[in-house]
Design a protein around this motif. Sequence first.
Motif, PDB file in Angstrom:
ATOM      1  N   SER A 174       0.816  -1.211   0.000  1.00 56.22           N
ATOM      2  CA  SER A 174       0.000   0.000   0.000  1.00 56.22           C
ATOM      3  C   SER A 174       0.855   1.269   0.000  1.00 56.22           C
ATOM      4  CB  SER A 174      -0.948  -0.010   1.191  1.00 56.22           C
ATOM      5  OG  SER A 174      -0.181  -0.113   2.368  1.00 56.22           O
ATOM      6  N   ALA A 183      -6.095   5.895   0.950  1.00 57.38           N
ATOM      7  CA  ALA A 183      -6.788   4.711   0.426  1.00 57.38           C
ATOM      8  C   ALA A 183      -7.530   5.053  -0.860  1.00 57.38           C
ATOM      9  CB  ALA A 183      -7.757   4.162   1.468  1.00 57.38           C
ATOM     10  N   THR A 234      -5.084   5.326  -3.730  1.00 63.52           N
ATOM     11  CA  THR A 234      -4.622   3.985  -4.087  1.00 63.52           C
ATOM     12  C   THR A 234      -5.684   3.266  -4.906  1.00 63.52           C
ATOM     13  OG1 THR A 234      -3.398   3.906  -2.032  1.00 63.52           O
ATOM     14  CG2 THR A 234      -3.789   1.807  -3.133  1.00 63.52           C
ATOM     15  N   SER A 281      -5.836   8.838   6.237  1.00 61.21           N
ATOM     16  CA  SER A 281      -5.729   7.468   5.731  1.00 61.21           C
ATOM     17  C   SER A 281      -6.777   7.215   4.661  1.00 61.21           C
ATOM     18  CB  SER A 281      -5.884   6.475   6.879  1.00 61.21           C
ATOM     19  OG  SER A 281      -7.174   6.602   7.429  1.00 61.21           O
TER      20      SER A 281
END
Lengths: 258, 257
Positions: free
Chosen positions: B41, B108, B111, B104
Amino acid sequence: MSTPVLDVRGLAFAYPDGHQALFGVDLHVHAGERVALLGPNGAGKTTLVLHLNGILEAGAGSVAVSGLPVEPANHLEIRRRVGIVFQDPDDQLFMPTVRDDVAFGPANLGIRGDALDTRVAAALDAVGMSEFAERPPHHLSFGQRRRVAIATVLAMDPEILVLDEPSSNLDPTARRELAELLTALDVTLLMVTHDLPFALELCERSVVLSGGVVAADRPTAELLSDAALLHEHRLELPWGFSVEAALRSARDRPDQPG
Amino acid sequence: MGSQQGPHLHVEGDSLVHRLPAHTKLVGLLAFVLGVVALPSSAHLARLAMLALAVLVVAATRVPWRHVVRRMVVEVPFVVFAIVLPFVATGPRRALGPVTVSASGLEAALTLLVTATVSVLTAIAFAVTTSTRDLVRALQHLRVPDRLVQILAFMVRYLGVVTAQSQRMKVARESRAFEARTVRSWPVIASSAGALFVRSYERGERVHLAMMSRGYSGRLPVIEPLRATAGQWTLALTPAVCAVAAGAAVLVSGWGS
């Protein structure tokens, strides 16, 4: 007397629901003959056709193709010998391209490579569809799809070509083109049809199937001139159509135009 | 007359990607997408590099970009989810212009967005360069169960036929002044759907008869087997190898974090 290509004797058949469609059919077709199978809806014409290559199994009586009895052990060879072209080309053409579809039958017979390519090319050439080999069947016009459907069967090199309602849903031009195409083919032909002028044009002999039996088996011109017989079996010539006039115009132009 | 063209993904062409045998492309696509999804990640740089690679692959198909962009509509649900994510995710917040979002969640979302875009782009590169016929042959070649391959092939073939039939039924309903407005019209729609199912089932039976009449015995014959050279396999697997190498590099060195 030579062995008939198609030898149907005393064929009777009832569907599993008890409806009996055929009551003892006798039919012989010899090599090179062109025979029209006429009859009203529900006369058992399609049922008879499905017996010719063993899709349906005779309840009584027998079917033989060039001497080979139609029974499960012979199915593959029987299906090579009897080429059935169904009424709706969308049912017959199921592969992604015309070429693959025409190759489907011979490939099932185990033919591969150059021999397969030759067969496919010859069959497409015979129906004048060579330039459409790479096209998906559903992008073709209805008349073109019918011609490809005929090619799919010709590629199996059949001894008899069985056509179920070949002229249905065709516009007049496509119908004439199909007649020219079928006239040019050098095969034994059994043609199921309601289109009596089409039968007269292509088949010298006609068989009337009515009520699950053969009601008449005569030269087409003679049979179509028998008004009482036609009326009895719900067959009718189109309004204004004259068998004599049609035969006269065929005599005046012995060669097929174009 | 009845015949309708199905949705067309495939675009004729003669690019490097077009010429690769379909089964190598399919394996290459799957391996590449798995490789990208499996990237750690934290490997943002590597992920962006894979995005660039996917863009290169699409460019190599020489298919017009407007065609590709239109196909990318399938990604919209992922995009919506990615936009929502930073606002609903919990954890430490950070400022993003006038609003504060979850840090976060933002990571995410980015990504997800990049991974989805890479996958969709490569899948489009595969779809536009592979005809339905070749897709079927590739699945046959890769030993996908024959029954599944046949279901796929027949679906592609008959989608247009069934759609046309349903369209004709709709026209016939509306020609008799039917309007689907209230719950009361649902039974009519339901019985139409039932009739369509029965007709399709009957067509299936007729197709099966026609197949048996031409000697079908349960398997579609493989008419022209696909062949690929070692060079073609190498080319098709290059993106996947890049993805795996990038992932390994990140894991080993911590580069990109």
